[in-house]
Write a protein that holds these residues in place. Sequence first.
Motif, PDB file in Angstrom:
ATOM      1  N   PHE A 246       0.820  -1.207   0.000  1.00 61.95           N
ATOM      2  CA  PHE A 246       0.000   0.000   0.000  1.00 61.95           C
ATOM      3  C   PHE A 246       0.859   1.264   0.000  1.00 61.95           C
ATOM      4  CE2 PHE A 246      -3.009  -3.073   1.822  1.00 61.95           C
ATOM      5  CZ  PHE A 246      -4.095  -2.843   0.993  1.00 61.95           C
TER       6      PHE A 246
ATOM      7  N   THR B 150      -2.742   3.856  -3.131  1.00 59.80           N
ATOM      8  CA  THR B 150      -4.091   3.410  -2.792  1.00 59.80           C
ATOM      9  C   THR B 150      -5.084   4.466  -3.230  1.00 59.80           C
ATOM     10  OG1 THR B 150      -3.153   2.319  -0.846  1.00 59.80           O
ATOM     11  CG2 THR B 150      -5.546   2.576  -0.918  1.00 59.80           C
TER      12      THR B 150
ATOM     13  N   GLY C  33      -8.778  -2.442  -0.532  1.00 61.80           N
ATOM     14  CA  GLY C  33      -8.237  -1.231  -1.143  1.00 61.80           C
ATOM     15  C   GLY C  33      -7.678  -1.487  -2.530  1.00 61.80           C
TER      16      GLY C  33
ATOM     17  N   VAL D  75      -5.042  -0.878  -5.188  1.00 62.55           N
ATOM     18  CA  VAL D  75      -3.650  -0.432  -5.251  1.00 62.55           C
ATOM     19  C   VAL D  75      -3.141  -0.566  -6.672  1.00 62.55           C
ATOM     20  CG1 VAL D  75      -1.313  -0.777  -4.341  1.00 62.55           C
ATOM     21  CG2 VAL D  75      -3.298  -1.200  -2.892  1.00 62.55           C
TER      22      VAL D  75
ATOM     23  N   ASN E  84      -5.230   8.163  -7.114  1.00 64.83           N
ATOM     24  CA  ASN E  84      -4.416   8.106  -5.908  1.00 64.83           C
ATOM     25  C   ASN E  84      -3.308   9.137  -6.020  1.00 64.83           C
ATOM     26  OD1 ASN E  84      -2.344   6.933  -7.528  1.00 64.83           O
ATOM     27  ND2 ASN E  84      -3.204   4.903  -7.172  1.00 64.83           N
TER      28      ASN E  84
END
Length: 329
Positions: A70, A132, A198, A200, A242
């Motif tokens: 992450f 993320t 999440g 990624v 992100n």
Amino acid sequence: MLLIFFNVLKQTRDSGSPPNIAFLLLILMSALQSTLLGLRWGYNLEAVRYVSPIVAALVSPLVYIGVSEFVRGRRSMGAKRLLLHLIPAMAIFIMLLFWPLGIDLTLVAIFLGYAVATLRLTWRGEDVLGYTSMEDIVPVYRAIILAAGALLFSAVVDTLVYLAFLWDRSGYAATLLSFGDLIVLLILGGAAAAASRGNVTEAGPEPEPEAKPEADDAAGETLELVNTMMRDRKLYRDANLNLDRLARKSLIPARQISQAVNTVVGQNVSQYVNSFRIAEACDLLKNTEKSITEIMFDVGFQTKSNFNREFRRITGITPKDWRVAQARK
């Protein structure tokens, strides 16, 4: 059974990105370890004590490796780094053969070391999760802190177990292991399942930093450039946006963007991006007949829970209440 359910739930849930292998293994290892604890202390199966410490030594490295993904993005881990994280389990195996009395304290050191290392990865706050998606940062960050806390708690439990045996209180040791470690394993499994949701992205090339150091005026200039990108290109509508992707699209280093947002706005980047999303959501709620769900997707959110949480954080009320209040004006 609950940990296996977490694993199945994660693998059947389509998050739009490859799974976090380390966290999936962490869930399975936690399930295995809880089974071993049951066999050892519930059925007095002595042979388990030769396997359980090795499994325990693998849990902490899996937490760290999973969190690293992450923070640093999806990238292949070299053989040397992977071997480095296998050293704790190898050390426990050797100690089982030659020095079993030192296993408990060694496990405590392993849990403490990886808990500190995990917290060091994330000590700068949510902005360290640069790979993320903005929408997933809050639950992922909370899950990571929870996992690190579970490792610290496990170190405390193992220390108490060691003292119980030292003071000839083996009955207390069994209770501590049965309940303390079981709680830790459930927390780790649940945190891994939550964090694994999440999205990624792959680690991309970082834009070259500016030669001059970051100052207040430079931070304002950086933020104005990012503001322009957000307004003109509406980057916030990208559901998978992100910090790394924002840096590459704006040609500004991620660290520089984070520092500028923190300095000028007093927010992390996730909150900053979501403020643009909520601003447009308010405009759409007021001036269109679109449903709240349609608006949620239009502005870049993917789940109602995240949309409602951020909407309440910024406006103080729910989207539905905000629309009603605007209609009365």
